[in-house]
Write a protein that holds these residues in place. Sequence first.
Motif, short mmCIF file in Angstrom:
data_model
loop_
_atom_site.label_atom_id
_atom_site.label_comp_id
_atom_site.label_asym_id
_atom_site.label_seq_id
_atom_site.Cartn_x
_atom_site.Cartn_y
_atom_site.Cartn_z
N ALA A 143 0.87 -1.53 0.18
CA ALA A 143 -0.07 0.58 -0.12
C ALA A 143 0.78 1.10 -0.09
CB ALA A 143 -0.75 -0.22 0.82
N SER A 144 1.94 1.25 0.33
CA SER A 144 2.83 2.40 0.75
C SER A 144 4.09 2.67 -0.33
CB SER A 144 3.52 2.34 2.29
OG SER A 144 4.11 1.38 1.99
N ALA A 145 3.35 1.29 -1.13
CA ALA A 145 5.08 1.55 -2.28
C ALA A 145 4.82 2.90 -2.92
CB ALA A 145 4.75 0.02 -3.44
N GLU A 146 5.86 3.45 -3.61
CA GLU A 146 6.48 4.57 -4.50
C GLU A 146 5.25 4.99 -5.68
OE1 GLU A 146 9.38 6.96 -6.57
OE2 GLU A 146 10.40 6.14 -4.08
N ASP A 147 4.98 3.40 -6.73
CA ASP A 147 4.73 3.46 -7.56
C ASP A 147 3.12 3.02 -7.17
OD1 ASP A 147 6.59 4.39 -8.62
OD2 ASP A 147 8.02 3.19 -9.36
N GLY A 148 2.63 2.89 -6.55
CA GLY A 148 1.76 1.57 -5.66
C GLY A 148 1.05 0.63 -6.51
N GLU A 149 2.71 0.25 -6.47
CA GLU A 149 2.36 -1.49 -6.44
C GLU A 149 3.96 -1.81 -5.93
OE1 GLU A 149 2.12 -2.46 -10.70
OE2 GLU A 149 3.75 -1.46 -11.09
N ALA A 150 3.99 -3.08 -5.71
CA ALA A 150 5.69 -4.14 -5.30
C ALA A 150 5.98 -5.08 -5.92
CB ALA A 150 5.48 -3.74 -3.55
N CYS A 151 6.18 -5.84 -5.51
CA CYS A 151 7.03 -6.14 -7.20
C CYS A 151 7.41 -7.37 -5.45
CB CYS A 151 8.61 -6.30 -7.60
SG CYS A 151 9.54 -8.26 -8.50
N ALA B 221 -2.61 -2.29 -3.77
CA ALA B 221 -3.33 -2.40 -2.55
C ALA B 221 -4.72 -1.85 -3.89
CB ALA B 221 -3.28 -1.33 -2.13
N ARG B 222 -5.97 -3.13 -3.17
CA ARG B 222 -7.34 -2.27 -4.00
C ARG B 222 -8.25 -1.21 -2.38
NH1 ARG B 222 -10.88 -6.71 -4.74
NH2 ARG B 222 -11.91 -5.57 -6.09
N PRO B 223 -7.87 0.20 -2.99
CA PRO B 223 -8.52 1.09 -2.41
C PRO B 223 -9.47 1.65 -1.57
CG PRO B 223 -7.39 2.27 -4.16
CD PRO B 223 -7.11 0.70 -4.66
N ALA B 224 -10.38 0.18 -2.23
CA ALA B 224 -12.06 0.54 -2.11
C ALA B 224 -12.34 -0.06 -0.96
CB ALA B 224 -12.68 0.15 -3.13
N ILE B 225 -11.91 -1.50 -0.74
CA ILE B 225 -11.73 -2.06 -0.01
C ILE B 225 -10.63 -1.65 1.46
CG2 ILE B 225 -9.96 -4.03 0.05
CD1 ILE B 225 -11.31 -5.65 1.06
N LEU B 226 -9.94 -1.74 1.33
CA LEU B 226 -9.21 -0.58 2.08
C LEU B 226 -9.40 0.56 3.35
CD1 LEU B 226 -5.55 -0.34 1.50
CD2 LEU B 226 -6.88 -1.88 2.70
N ARG B 227 -10.77 1.64 1.66
CA ARG B 227 -11.48 2.59 2.45
C ARG B 227 -12.90 1.88 3.34
NH1 ARG B 227 -9.78 5.41 -2.04
NH2 ARG B 227 -11.45 4.19 -3.27
N GLN B 228 -12.90 0.82 2.71
CA GLN B 228 -14.40 0.53 3.92
C GLN B 228 -14.20 -0.47 4.66
OE1 GLN B 228 -17.36 -0.70 2.88
NE2 GLN B 228 -17.57 -0.13 0.90
#
Length: 125
Positions: free
Chosen positions: A56-64, A105-112
């Motif tokens: 979730a905190s990865a710089e480009d919004g994704e992590a390998c 990360a899927r932001p919508a579920i994290l917001r839920q």
Amino acid sequence: MSKQAASLPAVDLTAETPCCPPLAQRRVPAETAAVLAPAFKALGDPVRLQLMSMIASAEDGEACVCDLTPAFDLTGPTISHHLKTLREAGLVDAERRGTWVYYRARPAILRQLAALLAVAPAPAP
């Protein structure tokens, strides 16, 4: 009611608006609890919570996965198992690019989840 209709989730985990009021304000309906519980359960493991934080905190919004695995004193298959659990809980999406898999990360579920746990500020004295 058909069995198929009964198996559909009562909560849309991809919705941008909160599914329900915070649990401190009103009881969580059983259907909502059943849909959200797997995500909370997945985050209940320290390694998965750390993985989720890293993704979730990865710089480009994704992590390998190639960057996630060395951060732990665990085998690759164990990290893969934890990432699969996060995927199955709907917390992350995965995309294979050549040899590596990238996680978002899927932001919508994290917001839920965040909305459900929100606590109103204490009244001023």
